[in-house]
Design an enzyme around this catalytic site. Structure first.
Site, PDB file in Angstrom:
ATOM      1  CG  HIS A 131      -0.076   0.265   2.505  1.00 28.01           C
ATOM      2  ND1 HIS A 131       0.647  -0.730   3.124  1.00 28.01           N
ATOM      3  CD2 HIS A 131       0.150   1.396   3.216  1.00 28.01           C
ATOM      4  CE1 HIS A 131       1.265  -0.229   4.166  1.00 28.01           C
ATOM      5  NE2 HIS A 131       0.993   1.066   4.253  1.00 28.01           N
ATOM      6  CG  HIS A 151       7.119   5.042   1.465  1.00 26.47           C
ATOM      7  ND1 HIS A 151       6.693   6.157   2.157  1.00 26.47           N
ATOM      8  CD2 HIS A 151       7.013   3.994   2.320  1.00 26.47           C
ATOM      9  CE1 HIS A 151       6.369   5.803   3.390  1.00 26.47           C
ATOM     10  NE2 HIS A 151       6.537   4.497   3.520  1.00 26.47           N
TER      11      HIS A 151
HETATM   12  P1  ATP Z   1       4.252  -2.551  12.204  1.00 25.18           P
HETATM   13  O1  ATP Z   1       4.342  -1.154  12.782  1.00 25.18           O
HETATM   14  O2  ATP Z   1       3.384  -3.447  13.012  1.00 25.18           O
HETATM   15  O3  ATP Z   1       5.562  -3.141  11.875  1.00 25.18           O
HETATM   16  P2  ATP Z   1       3.164  -1.203   9.898  1.00 25.18           P
HETATM   17  O4  ATP Z   1       4.205  -0.147  10.068  1.00 25.18           O
HETATM   18  O5  ATP Z   1       2.899  -1.717   8.525  1.00 25.18           O
HETATM   19  O6  ATP Z   1       3.489  -2.474  10.802  1.00 25.18           O
HETATM   20  P3  ATP Z   1       1.424   0.622  11.196  1.00 25.18           P
HETATM   21  O7  ATP Z   1       2.557   1.032  12.119  1.00 25.18           O
HETATM   22  O8  ATP Z   1       0.080   0.441  11.790  1.00 25.18           O
HETATM   23  O9  ATP Z   1       1.767  -0.731  10.467  1.00 25.18           O
HETATM   24  O10 ATP Z   1       1.363   1.697  10.056  1.00 25.18           O
HETATM   25  C1  ATP Z   1       0.396   1.659   9.030  1.00 25.18           C
HETATM   26  C2  ATP Z   1       0.915   2.519   7.887  1.00 25.18           C
HETATM   27  O11 ATP Z   1       1.114   3.867   8.354  1.00 25.18           O
HETATM   28  C3  ATP Z   1       2.279   2.075   7.352  1.00 25.18           C
HETATM   29  O12 ATP Z   1       2.324   2.405   5.965  1.00 25.18           O
HETATM   30  C4  ATP Z   1       3.263   2.945   8.091  1.00 25.18           C
HETATM   31  O13 ATP Z   1       4.439   3.167   7.343  1.00 25.18           O
HETATM   32  C5  ATP Z   1       2.480   4.250   8.204  1.00 25.18           C
HETATM   33  N1  ATP Z   1       2.896   5.006   9.385  1.00 25.18           N
HETATM   34  C6  ATP Z   1       3.037   4.539  10.630  1.00 25.18           C
HETATM   35  N2  ATP Z   1       3.427   5.522  11.479  1.00 25.18           N
HETATM   36  C7  ATP Z   1       3.536   6.653  10.727  1.00 25.18           C
HETATM   37  C8  ATP Z   1       3.892   8.010  11.007  1.00 25.18           C
HETATM   38  N3  ATP Z   1       4.226   8.414  12.210  1.00 25.18           N
HETATM   39  N4  ATP Z   1       3.879   8.879   9.961  1.00 25.18           N
HETATM   40  C9  ATP Z   1       3.543   8.495   8.725  1.00 25.18           C
HETATM   41  N5  ATP Z   1       3.194   7.234   8.404  1.00 25.18           N
HETATM   42  C10 ATP Z   1       3.194   6.316   9.382  1.00 25.18           C
END
Ligand code: ATP
Ligand code: MG
Length: 176
Positions: free
Chosen positions: A43, A124
């Site tokens: 995604h 990205h």
């Molecule tokens: P995990 O954190 O469990 O390893 P993940 O990063 O895929 O998995 P989430 O942390 O829930 O899952 O994030 C969901 C999406 O939001 C991902 O694309 C992640 O890169 C993005 N994301 C998470 N935190 C931020 C942030 N602080 N700013 C921008 N994007 C974010």
């Protein structure tokens, strides 16, 4: 009455399955290594909302439904390391409708009092985590016809992170 747990939410573009399959095949053929993202999880995040009360979802649906942006083609033509060790596909140019979509979402979210990460939007698609070095080859590039965006919840499960679509919205047909 039991208190409902907050939801970890984000707006995103979900990679269509045919593109996701091509991207995963390419990634695996390049030996990128690390911890590959499953095809179902590919995604592009547009706005990360973090934990929000369940009651916020209705307002978020209304916000998203009010967005008017044309469908567009995203050209993923670069393989880059982002952050510490995320191997990602990125576009070298952001199509204007992508910028408009992100700007409208971010503006709407701030009127809802939702504070977003201060870092500028960096489009990205994460392919793999914990990658130390990238192979030299660049992608062919991948063309992504983007005609929808969605609101997703993220849950950590014993099988890894699971994203579930709460709702999605069509982008407008561009006038030719
Ligand atoms: P995990 O954190 O469990 O390893 P993940 O990063 O895929 O998995 P989430 O942390 O829930 O899952 O994030 C969901 C999406 O939001 C991902 O694309 C992640 O890169 C993005 N994301 C998470 N935190 C931020 C942030 N602080 N700013 C921008 N994007 C974010
Ligand atoms: Mg995360």
């Amino acid at each position: 009455m039991p208190t409902e747990q907050p939801l970890r939410l984000f707006f995103a573009l979900k990679c269509p399955s045919d593109l996701g399959e091509a991207v995963c095949n390419w990634r695996d053929s390049q030996g990128i290594g690390g911890r590959p993202v499953t095809q179902a999880n590919l995604h592009m995040t547009l706005a990360f909302l973090g934990n929000q009360p369940v009651a916020a979802v209705e307002g978020l649906r209304q916000l998203a439904a009010s967005i008017r942006v044309d469908a567009f083609t995203l050209r993923l033509d670069q393989l880059r390391l982002i952050g510490k060790d995320f191997a990602c596909l990125t576009p070298s140019q952001n199509p204007s409708p992508l910028n408009q979509l992100v700007e409208q979402l971010h503006a709407g979210l701030s009127t809802h009092g939702i504070v977003l990460d201060a870092r500028p939007f960096l489009p990205h698609v994460t392919l793999s985590r914990r990658v130390q070095t990238l192979p030299g080859l660049q992608p062919r590039p991948f063309q992504w016809s983007v005609d929808r965006f969605g609101l997703y919840r993220s849950d950590n499960t014993p099988r890894g992170v699971l994203y579930s679509e709460l709702a999605s919205w069509s982008l407008a047909n561009p006038r030719r």
